[in-house]
Write an enzyme that holds these catalytic residues in place. Sequence first.
Site, PDB file in Angstrom:
ATOM      1  N   PRO A 295       0.642  -1.351  -0.008  1.00 30.39           N
ATOM      2  CA  PRO A 295      -0.004   0.146   0.080  1.00 30.39           C
ATOM      3  C   PRO A 295       0.750   1.201   0.043  1.00 30.39           C
ATOM      4  O   PRO A 295       0.427   2.324  -0.723  1.00 30.39           O
ATOM      5  CB  PRO A 295      -0.955  -0.231   1.241  1.00 30.39           C
ATOM      6  CG  PRO A 295      -0.741  -1.709   1.828  1.00 30.39           C
ATOM      7  CD  PRO A 295       0.622  -1.989   1.050  1.00 30.39           C
TER       8      PRO A 295
ATOM      9  N   LYS B 175       4.912   7.852 -12.793  1.00 29.17           N
ATOM     10  CA  LYS B 175       3.685   7.344 -12.361  1.00 29.17           C
ATOM     11  C   LYS B 175       2.772   8.582 -11.886  1.00 29.17           C
ATOM     12  O   LYS B 175       1.457   8.748 -12.457  1.00 29.17           O
ATOM     13  CB  LYS B 175       3.703   6.309 -11.593  1.00 29.17           C
ATOM     14  CG  LYS B 175       2.411   5.573 -10.797  1.00 29.17           C
ATOM     15  CD  LYS B 175       1.610   4.886 -11.683  1.00 29.17           C
ATOM     16  CE  LYS B 175       0.012   4.749 -10.904  1.00 29.17           C
ATOM     17  NZ  LYS B 175       0.234   3.815  -9.909  1.00 29.17           N
TER      18      LYS B 175
ATOM     19  N   LYS C 204      -5.011   9.107  -3.143  1.00 26.81           N
ATOM     20  CA  LYS C 204      -3.833   8.580  -2.705  1.00 26.81           C
ATOM     21  C   LYS C 204      -2.483   9.098  -3.800  1.00 26.81           C
ATOM     22  O   LYS C 204      -1.677   9.576  -3.289  1.00 26.81           O
ATOM     23  CB  LYS C 204      -3.681   7.244  -2.622  1.00 26.81           C
ATOM     24  CG  LYS C 204      -2.286   6.735  -2.087  1.00 26.81           C
ATOM     25  CD  LYS C 204      -2.155   4.919  -2.524  1.00 26.81           C
ATOM     26  CE  LYS C 204      -0.785   4.709  -2.521  1.00 26.81           C
ATOM     27  NZ  LYS C 204      -0.568   3.215  -2.996  1.00 26.81           N
TER      28      LYS C 204
END
Lengths: 300, 300, 300, 300
Positions: free
Chosen positions: C66, C175, C250
């Site tokens: 995560p 990313k 996130k």
Amino acid sequence: MTSIAFIGLGHMGAPMAANLVKSGVMVKVFDLVPEAMKSLTDVGALAAKSACGAASGADVVITMLPAGKHVRALYLGEGSSDKGLLDVLAAGTLLIDCSTIDAQSAKHVAEVAASKGFEFVDAPVSGGTAGAAAGTLTFICGGSDSGFEQASKVLSHMGANILHAGGPGAGQVAKICNNMLLSVLMIATSESLQMGIDHGLDPKVLSEIMKVSSGGNWTLDKYNPCPDVMESVPSSNGYQGGFMVDLMVKDLGLSQEAALLTNSCTPMGALARSLYVNHARQGNGTRDFSSIFEQFSNIQ
Amino acid sequence: MTSIAFIGLGHMGAPMAANLVKSGVMVKVFDLVPEAMKSLTDVGALAAKSACGAASGADVVITMLPAGKHVRALYLGEGSSDKGLLDVLAAGTLLIDCSTIDAQSAKHVAEVAASKGFEFVDAPVSGGTAGAAAGTLTFICGGSDSGFEQASKVLSHMGANILHAGGPGAGQVAKICNNMLLSVLMIATSESLQMGIDHGLDPKVLSEIMKVSSGGNWTLDKYNPCPDVMESVPSSNGYQGGFMVDLMVKDLGLSQEAALLTNSCTPMGALARSLYVNHARQGNGTRDFSSIFEQFSNIQ
Amino acid sequence: MTSIAFIGLGHMGAPMAANLVKSGVMVKVFDLVPEAMKSLTDVGALAAKSACGAASGADVVITMLPAGKHVRALYLGEGSSDKGLLDVLAAGTLLIDCSTIDAQSAKHVAEVAASKGFEFVDAPVSGGTAGAAAGTLTFICGGSDSGFEQASKVLSHMGANILHAGGPGAGQVAKICNNMLLSVLMIATSESLQMGIDHGLDPKVLSEIMKVSSGGNWTLDKYNPCPDVMESVPSSNGYQGGFMVDLMVKDLGLSQEAALLTNSCTPMGALARSLYVNHARQGNGTRDFSSIFEQFSNIQ
Amino acid sequence: MTSIAFIGLGHMGAPMAANLVKSGVMVKVFDLVPEAMKSLTDVGALAAKSACGAASGADVVITMLPAGKHVRALYLGEGSSDKGLLDVLAAGTLLIDCSTIDAQSAKHVAEVAASKGFEFVDAPVSGGTAGAAAGTLTFICGGSDSGFEQASKVLSHMGANILHAGGPGAGQVAKICNNMLLSVLMIATSESLQMGIDHGLDPKVLSEIMKVSSGGNWTLDKYNPCPDVMESVPSSNGYQGGFMVDLMVKDLGLSQEAALLTNSCTPMGALARSLYVNHARQGNGTRDFSSIFEQFSNIQ
């Protein structure tokens, strides 16, 4: 003794007209809604059968209408089957428009009025329905010095501050500059308070600190958006009353219209409009504008 | 008589320490820059050869450092070849950190300090170099009630307002909430004033109007960003002095770091950071933060 | 024959590992959740009792975790009672971390790995759960040329595009640059489509026009946010499935963290984060990220 | 053989008219600027002495004018001492307005035209001066099916894509929706590329990665804003040529005007307008719109 015509008895107009009546002048009123008329005749105003009927023979005409097109229709007859007031009234009648409308319409009506021998003052208000009822409104006026001077005497029965922003239309410009700024103060104060809360601070303490520091602003002084920090403000009353989100959306629309006209750069004002439109579209249009606080606090 | 160590004599630290000296207490100072040291010994401070040397034997240690890592290095010895002050000083020394740093570092140092028998108060300041010189700073403190009480007495020689925001770290949180809000006030006031100017209004008149209306805020009261509206503010002095853009960029970075930690939503604060970073990148980093006004006014 | 350890079998990891199994290599898996383990052993993977047990003896270790702290804990032992994999595994084991984490952690682990004789490749993925299941993911890799070359062979069983962004950490940076951009594309496409709808245009027609014009972007090609414009996308399925709002929040948090590190100015990305955090806070965290469209379309 | 009147020979109109001439039809042109006229008569167009002179007797009238007021003046005679074309031309003449103007004006002229027996098609273009010269423009049309069909034949000599957005005015709406989206793509791509660069990535590599990932968009495909990533685009040529910042500011003004009309919420578009107005005010109005990249890259 002065006789005054008051046209437009909505949430703001009705209590304003009532304060005029209380001041002892003769007030003739008109509104399309019978209930609005009755609330004024109950306190001593005279009823007219039309806007023109109210205005005829008055020394002063005060209007409180929703948008520029209504003001142009009433004074100029634009898009209306009736003649405009400027074609009907006796020259010399003092004309005061308290509506919040686009500055271009205000300037245009003022120019036509001047060409026909009238003083026309744009005098949009600040202070909400509470200020209207208490007679503590702020009037932000545009017009000539003499027009402003005459209008001040009348407006003083309805407000505590009568300000002169400049020539014709300047009242409208100053009003939307102020309200654009206010919308940003409200949002920025809300997000700052909520960030403090998210980090464990007491919003009362944080409010007190920012109030006396460089973050101090009107919303912290008078209108804290966080529930239960201040008494007797909408945030402590379920965001009822006060100044509706839909009205802030209207004013922010006028401010962005004004920014487009002059190629002005207003990133904060533009973002505030987006956030308030979004808030309204989520069903908050009739709640107080400090309810934007919930956009930052709500956690599902 | 209290003896105080003051470590960190930059643009803010130096005048703060000077005010302490003037108040009559014994002040031992340290900074890596000899010129900074000299400015203080000239007015009566004692010079130390190291931070530790300044702090040893002092009743109170005050630090004014650039960032969290410097504070952790000094007090904890993190990433440093020296021992941390907490391993060297006598328990009971009152520790006051006036730096503006991330709340996490402040909390962490406070916890370690407490575990070793020290009171540690985070007490970031507001008010700029002018306030530092005049002794009118605002201190926003985090720490225990007793720590705050003791610190207040010392800080009162350097500031006019000593505020207690909550437990350890709360001073830092309240400070960045306030400064995030301030950055938005400054930008929104600038864009509102310029939009008025673009429409022909006099910025002095518009400032007066908004000041007494719902747009009222600290920047209109004390720090008008439009040149020649107020005297003796940076905008009337080529945006020299005051609070540098680079420092606002730093504080806005801390505020966004804090927002990320708690998943807080701060659209205005985030936009303000973007606009100030952009302003700094264009070469305005050392000018006063009210120079953001030029982003809205400049027309080529 | 290569043996691969796969650690972390969440929504993304599980279908990725399953595709590896299908490709014929021996896959040993570990996850703290028994059901996740079972879904993989059902299709032929071997179960390990710990992350370390899975990794021991493997030629390649793939992790899908995560956040940065989990990656640092597993590889370095930071904040963990277990030794880090880097202290346990045989040098020469190829390490591929497919997690989306902060670039600083990725760089740090890669440096420590290199110092101990490992190739470490950061290889965060793009393409969502659908891409994971179909084996059509995009991997954006950071690491040395040789590390990338070796990793590519393994990743090709799980994805259609294996891209090399640069040295250690560059995969993570690329990313989040991409996903920050994607979030803006999604919001801007949504607001543009809704403005067209508000003016009476057919969103299908408008989508076709913008797709072949200068507004063309990935969301119009593959993921139209307006319900019933495209088949088989989340917007035509109640915004179920796809890429969750919480994951976009996130990634936007990581992007803003990265922007703070380098003092980068990202006004659109910062606004996108605010809008997505707001959307999540309103209870949309587990819906597809194209549901942001409703923020513009909902009218009460 | 069809005869065509082309009115308005600016940066876009001139090359468009030249392509019509090349296609073999008879083209009569008019512009207020003699040099513009000469550039067309040099390649074979016939010169008219007035707009009306060009249009009289033509089968098709094409207009390419700066703003809604010019279009209303020419077709309707509004605010002009001349009669409008609709009062002069033979019914049945096909009218195609390629200007980018507000949708309300386009709808209004189309309605009056229809009432007098004309087909009127609004056909704003996309593709910039390069597309105009190459005959590869995109036309986004609003009007009836038959009007669109007829217009398509003519427009095909000047463009590669002729699209039908809907009824009268829909071409203008679709155009500003597209360009609002484009402005956001350009800014978001710029800030993402710069953030990658700030973290040490090669903008060419990052561009390639985002192009094939979910960040893919027109600017990465055709118009990369970072210097020296693509050949033959303005960013590799000092931001000369292409689509001027001032024109993007104009289109973003039209988009925000449209958003105000329908109470649409366009936070990204509104922010893009602010950033582009700011960029223009800093002296970049005549540079290519991809020069907004410099707002993120410039470091003093």
